[in-house]
Design a protein around this motif. Structure first.
Motif, PDB file in Angstrom:
ATOM      1  N   THR A   1       1.025  -1.054   0.001  1.00  0.00           N
ATOM      2  CA  THR A   1      -0.020  -0.077  -0.052  1.00  0.00           C
ATOM      3  C   THR A   1       0.886   1.081  -0.146  1.00  0.00           C
ATOM      4  OG1 THR A   1      -1.861  -1.257   1.294  1.00  0.00           O
ATOM      5  CG2 THR A   1      -1.774   1.368   1.311  1.00  0.00           C
ATOM      6  N   PHE A   2       0.348   2.035  -0.816  1.00  0.00           N
ATOM      7  CA  PHE A   2       1.277   3.514  -0.601  1.00  0.00           C
ATOM      8  C   PHE A   2       0.159   4.766  -0.675  1.00  0.00           C
ATOM      9  CE2 PHE A   2       3.093   7.309  -2.638  1.00  0.00           C
ATOM     10  CZ  PHE A   2       4.693   7.106  -2.370  1.00  0.00           C
ATOM     11  N   THR A   3       0.692   5.858   0.069  1.00  0.00           N
ATOM     12  CA  THR A   3      -0.207   6.590   0.458  1.00  0.00           C
ATOM     13  C   THR A   3       0.034   8.156  -0.407  1.00  0.00           C
ATOM     14  OG1 THR A   3      -1.155   5.897   2.516  1.00  0.00           O
ATOM     15  CG2 THR A   3      -1.310   8.095   2.173  1.00  0.00           C
ATOM     16  N   TYR A   4      -0.736   8.499  -0.886  1.00  0.00           N
ATOM     17  CA  TYR A   4      -0.509   9.815  -1.766  1.00  0.00           C
ATOM     18  C   TYR A   4      -1.125  10.984  -1.084  1.00  0.00           C
ATOM     19  CZ  TYR A   4       0.978   6.928  -5.897  1.00  0.00           C
ATOM     20  OH  TYR A   4       1.680   6.130  -6.679  1.00  0.00           O
ATOM     21  N   LYS A   5      -0.491  12.089  -0.810  1.00  0.00           N
ATOM     22  CA  LYS A   5      -1.194  13.234  -0.123  1.00  0.00           C
ATOM     23  C   LYS A   5      -0.704  14.469  -1.109  1.00  0.00           C
ATOM     24  CE  LYS A   5      -0.623  11.702   4.772  1.00  0.00           C
ATOM     25  NZ  LYS A   5      -1.786  12.182   5.376  1.00  0.00           N
ATOM     26  N   PHE A   6      -1.729  15.224  -1.203  1.00  0.00           N
ATOM     27  CA  PHE A   6      -1.451  16.449  -2.045  1.00  0.00           C
ATOM     28  C   PHE A   6      -2.734  17.241  -2.218  1.00  0.00           C
ATOM     29  CE2 PHE A   6      -3.685  13.163  -4.661  1.00  0.00           C
ATOM     30  CZ  PHE A   6      -4.624  13.878  -5.326  1.00  0.00           C
ATOM     31  N   LYS A   7      -2.567  18.655  -2.320  1.00  0.00           N
ATOM     32  CA  LYS A   7      -3.605  19.684  -2.252  1.00  0.00           C
ATOM     33  C   LYS A   7      -4.362  19.766  -3.593  1.00  0.00           C
ATOM     34  CE  LYS A   7      -3.130  23.421   0.676  1.00  0.00           C
ATOM     35  NZ  LYS A   7      -4.367  23.247   1.399  1.00  0.00           N
ATOM     36  N   ALA A   8      -5.600  19.830  -3.703  1.00  0.00           N
ATOM     37  CA  ALA A   8      -6.015  19.570  -5.131  1.00  0.00           C
ATOM     38  C   ALA A   8      -6.184  21.028  -5.512  1.00  0.00           C
ATOM     39  CB  ALA A   8      -7.681  19.208  -4.868  1.00  0.00           C
ATOM     40  N   GLU A   9      -4.955  21.188  -6.648  1.00  0.00           N
ATOM     41  CA  GLU A   9      -5.000  22.562  -7.111  1.00  0.00           C
ATOM     42  C   GLU A   9      -4.085  22.058  -8.448  1.00  0.00           C
ATOM     43  OE1 GLU A   9      -1.841  26.028  -6.147  1.00  0.00           O
ATOM     44  OE2 GLU A   9      -1.480  24.154  -5.355  1.00  0.00           O
ATOM     45  N   PRO A  10      -4.557  23.007  -9.649  1.00  0.00           N
ATOM     46  CA  PRO A  10      -5.604  23.764  -9.539  1.00  0.00           C
ATOM     47  C   PRO A  10      -6.913  23.237  -9.810  1.00  0.00           C
ATOM     48  CG  PRO A  10      -4.543  23.512 -11.657  1.00  0.00           C
ATOM     49  CD  PRO A  10      -4.087  22.578 -10.772  1.00  0.00           C
ATOM     50  N   ALA A  11      -7.998  23.887  -9.996  1.00  0.00           N
ATOM     51  CA  ALA A  11      -9.286  23.527 -10.215  1.00  0.00           C
ATOM     52  C   ALA A  11      -9.377  23.110 -11.829  1.00  0.00           C
ATOM     53  CB  ALA A  11     -10.359  24.556 -10.200  1.00  0.00           C
ATOM     54  N   GLY A  12     -10.495  22.119 -12.029  1.00  0.00           N
ATOM     55  CA  GLY A  12     -10.670  21.724 -13.512  1.00  0.00           C
ATOM     56  C   GLY A  12     -10.718  20.425 -13.530  1.00  0.00           C
ATOM     57  N   THR A  13     -10.757  19.894 -14.796  1.00  0.00           N
ATOM     58  CA  THR A  13     -11.072  18.470 -15.478  1.00  0.00           C
ATOM     59  C   THR A  13      -9.652  17.726 -15.385  1.00  0.00           C
ATOM     60  OG1 THR A  13     -13.166  19.165 -16.605  1.00  0.00           O
ATOM     61  CG2 THR A  13     -11.724  17.085 -17.046  1.00  0.00           C
ATOM     62  N   MET A  14      -9.296  16.905 -14.498  1.00  0.00           N
ATOM     63  CA  MET A  14      -7.966  16.292 -14.188  1.00  0.00           C
ATOM     64  C   MET A  14      -8.285  14.921 -14.463  1.00  0.00           C
ATOM     65  SD  MET A  14      -6.507  19.136 -13.932  1.00  0.00           S
ATOM     66  CE  MET A  14      -6.490  20.793 -13.514  1.00  0.00           C
ATOM     67  N   TRP A  15      -7.408  13.943 -14.210  1.00  0.00           N
ATOM     68  CA  TRP A  15      -7.473  12.485 -14.291  1.00  0.00           C
ATOM     69  C   TRP A  15      -6.283  11.826 -13.459  1.00  0.00           C
ATOM     70  CZ3 TRP A  15      -5.501   9.115 -18.588  1.00  0.00           C
ATOM     71  CH2 TRP A  15      -4.271   9.692 -19.177  1.00  0.00           C
ATOM     72  N   TYR A  16      -6.329  10.489 -13.193  1.00  0.00           N
ATOM     73  CA  TYR A  16      -5.409   9.812 -12.617  1.00  0.00           C
ATOM     74  C   TYR A  16      -5.258   8.615 -13.397  1.00  0.00           C
ATOM     75  CZ  TYR A  16      -9.245   7.293  -9.731  1.00  0.00           C
ATOM     76  OH  TYR A  16     -10.137   6.736  -9.419  1.00  0.00           O
ATOM     77  N   HIS A  17      -3.974   8.237 -13.216  1.00  0.00           N
ATOM     78  CA  HIS A  17      -3.768   6.932 -14.135  1.00  0.00           C
ATOM     79  C   HIS A  17      -2.400   6.476 -13.583  1.00  0.00           C
ATOM     80  CE1 HIS A  17      -0.432   8.934 -16.670  1.00  0.00           C
ATOM     81  NE2 HIS A  17      -1.239  10.090 -16.586  1.00  0.00           N
ATOM     82  N   CYS A  18      -2.016   5.183 -13.968  1.00  0.00           N
ATOM     83  CA  CYS A  18      -0.747   4.549 -13.637  1.00  0.00           C
ATOM     84  C   CYS A  18       0.165   5.181 -14.317  1.00  0.00           C
ATOM     85  CB  CYS A  18      -0.902   3.135 -13.992  1.00  0.00           C
ATOM     86  SG  CYS A  18       0.490   2.048 -13.515  1.00  0.00           S
TER      87      CYS A  18
END
Ligand SMILES: [Cu+2]
Ligand SMILES: [Cu+2]
Ligand SMILES: [Cu+2]
Lengths: 352, 352, 352
Positions: free
Chosen positions: A119-136
């Motif tokens: 398990t790995f934990t990611y921590k970040f501030k949601a910045e900037p606003a908008g249509t983003m995505w996540y992927h390997c």
């Protein structure tokens, strides 16, 4: 006397300004919520269309991955557990990761890839606003292109643009390309000479995509996300496409057109006024992207259905279709902020 | 007295404004002409270049199809008769079809496809203005990509932009990609793994394209139309490309460049000041799109020829070329509004 | 008296304006230097990555070709000697060539190609300013796509934009695509069906590219040049990409994003504020362009390294990498104007 009045009113004016400033600042501080989500990566069988299944490494067993919907400035924590037999990471595409570069999710650059069982934990501030995505970000030519390792990350703006506020219905369309010869060979694929033969919106090819149901007066927002390997040319019939955002950032002024060229990694938010009742196509104008294998009339296609005209037309291919809501996460986007799994996208677990 | 004068002049002012408003409205109403055209779809053999022929389903037996040139707001009627053995439709790409969605030309969504021998009538208002096109919407991976089922639809604006008014010469360039292995197998083709090997402007490959002939002081408008399956990068030498319109809509301000990336379905209108006498290339900068089969020096290439320098240069490949006017519909565009067939694009009928 | 003062000050004002005008004109005339360069074209073996070598026709024996860095308005002369066994030319992509069309470098249109052993002299004014490039214009599907016949031509503006003046570090990234089956068959290649299998920045694939080394407060300019046959989607992590120039021309206002779609022949200048210390990827988001042959983790990838975080991280693939400066011509760009060869890009001569 005049001076004292003037001074008094000047004092009051300053006071009012200060209060306004304070009020303006409140959302920026008080709304920065902490949000924590759990994601697993699971060997999962999905079906693109008909009998065309695919072995994926699916986040929470679904493709697209769960919708992550947060507010600009939120503090996001994501615990990712790898239940497959290959290493993975998550890159939060578009997040600036200010001060948190080790949460950027790139193997060999910002972390060791997450090994099976870890398990790995990611921590970040949601910045900037908008249509983003996540992927390997491991072996992207296989994992992103054809193992379904992607999902939407929508960051609501604290100060939405006027054009955004007019939107009544919000849709996410993630575009992908697949090579069926690798469908059931996980850990392989994505090599030169590959023949791409399936094209999908949210991992489904026409006619297994879903219509966009509107009524006159609606304003729809199509959040196009280039999640695959090819360039797509998304053409909407009967309406003016206002291209309002690129990669989450507002364009200086929306660009009008009817066809939106979108490359891998890019996002375009297109806003359209539903002022023209009818049945209308939305499709990729790359002609070969509207096929399923060697059959025409498939791939990246869907329709806009106005309730004013109904669907009971003898020529309409979808006149008897069972409607599945939330295929574009349009229902989930209306719910409270947070992470939203969706039964619509759930595949079958693959046991070793 | 002062008041009465003031009132009088105010009355006169209102009067003048009203008259101006009325005058401004006149063209919008009085010029909305009814225009009716007939199109047939015919099995037709065309030649791309050299001996490379292709079986097409050609509108009025020509590729590109006839130029349809109308005024914004015109009421257009088109009677389409299918003389081939396969079903087809016509989609009027870019037309908003307000109130006329059943004329949008999409099989299984807005109509039954037109069966062999049948006639279908499309009725719509020419709206909005700009560089539009029309194409079949049945099995587009075959019919649009490599059966030549496309033509230009130019809607003149009622209120042209200042930059448009400077144009002295107007050219249409429809860009396509072909797979020669399907050349003479109508009803087949457009499948994964297809090897594209011919690239054309208005269905001809260099050196069988035609030069653009200008003199110093001309202002040319290149109406680029992505009619095929690939992305093209149109590079013009020796001049500044001002990209003024996308999909018929004016950009807020023209974008300057020398290379215009255009995807399938898109249109870009590029305006260039002819201020630099010489012989200049216009070509696709996708290098492999300048080949004919496995031979270099072909595909999407042409030249600009200034009369000031002439063509009698020993090194010039086209110094003895027979010039064929109207290859870019530049002559037809000067004629009265209406539909313009062109001998230049006429193929050979194919008898069963 | 009042009048005479007024007259006097008016005279003085006119005088000052005139002086300012004269001063403004001085650079335009006095700085138009004459610059003369010699280039040879040489059969040269380069290595893209690992053991993947390639037979190129390299300008001065290097790929990319030497940096030509001049001032807007300079009078440039280039003597090109062809030492290979095939004909070539040089096209100065982006140069307007006003009055010098016969220096445009197009075989069969502006000159006879330069035969083996021959020398040809190009003369032109460096106009307009911006990120330009030069390349052969003979059999571009082979010579440009996979024989390395390209290099950067940077024309400094006389009046740089405010955003340009903030730049502290300037980088050139030329993007290409290669077909290894033709690697050692000069005079052949670039035909339909070719399988592209190598992708490079400045003719190197990851991990043989080089990092971009910065510190907080730097402002970097990435001059992206589409030198090959494919469209690329250049994604930079952790920073806002401000797309400021297209094809050398300033956009009206920079476009913000995180992914820049760039086609063959195009250039985009992207300006990024280095405000976020970390290790960050820059890569092509066309997933298959990050492979080397059939191996993942290659192709068009590099990183940004901040000195604040260092490179000594156990997970970092480049923690022990030997840094080679000037891989992006970032050092050469700081030198005096002129032509800059670079040992970094020098290949091995191929003897017949
Ligand atoms: Cu990424
Ligand atoms: Cu269409
Ligand atoms: Cu060129």
């Amino acid at each position: 006397m005049k001076n004292s009045i003037s001074l008094f009113s000047s004092y009051r004016f300053t006071h009012i300004i200060l209060m306004l400033v304070v009020l303006a600042l409140i959302p920026l501080t008080s709304q920065a919520e902490k949000r924590e989500f759990d994601l697993s990566i699971e060997d999962t069988r999905i079906v693109l269309v008909g009998k065309r299944d695919f072995h994926t490494f699916a986040f929470n067993g679904q493709v697209p991955a769960p919708l992550i919907h947060v507010m600009e400035g939120d503090d996001v924590t994501v615990n990712v557990t790898n239940m497959t037999t290959l290493p993975h990471t998550i890159h939060w595409h578009g997040m600036l990761q200010r001060g948190t570069w080790q949460s950027d999710g790139v193997p060999h650059a910002t972390q060791h890839a997450i090994e099976p069982g870890d398990t790995f934990t990611y921590k970040f501030k949601a910045e900037p606003a908008g249509t983003m995505w996540y992927h390997c970000h491991v072996n992207v030519n296989e994992h992103v292109t054809m193992r379904g390792m992607w999902g939407p990350l929508i960051v609501e703006p604290k100060n939405p643009l006027p054009i955004e506020k007019t939107v009544t219905k919000d849709y996410i369309l993630m575009l992908s390309d697949w090579v069926s010869s690798w469908a059931n060979k996980p850990g392989e694929g994505g090599i030169p000479g590959d023949v791409f033969d399936y094209y999908t919106i949210n991992a489904k090819s026409f006619p297994e995509t879903q219509p966009i149901r509107v009524k006159k007066g609606d304003v729809i927002r199509l959040r196009l996300i280039g999640a695959g390997d090819h360039v797509h040319a998304i053409h909407t019939h009967g309406h003016i496409s206002q291209i309002a955002f690129k990669d989450g950032f507002p364009l200086d002024k929306p660009i009008k057109g009817d066809t939106v060229l979108i490359g891998p990694g890019e996002r375009y938010d297109v806003i359209l006024n539903m002022d023209n009742p009818g049945l209308w196509m939305i499709h990729d104008h790359v002609d070969t992207h509207t096929t399923n294998g060697d059959k025409p009339d498939g791939g990246i296609m869907t329709t806009i259905e106005y309730e004013e005209v109904g669907i009971d037309h003898p020529f309409y291919v979808w006149k008897d279709k069972k409607f599945v809501p939330d295929f574009y996460y349009e229902e989930s986007l209306k719910k409270d902020l947070g992470m939203h799994n969706s039964k619509v996208f759930k595949g079958e677990p693959i046991e070793e």
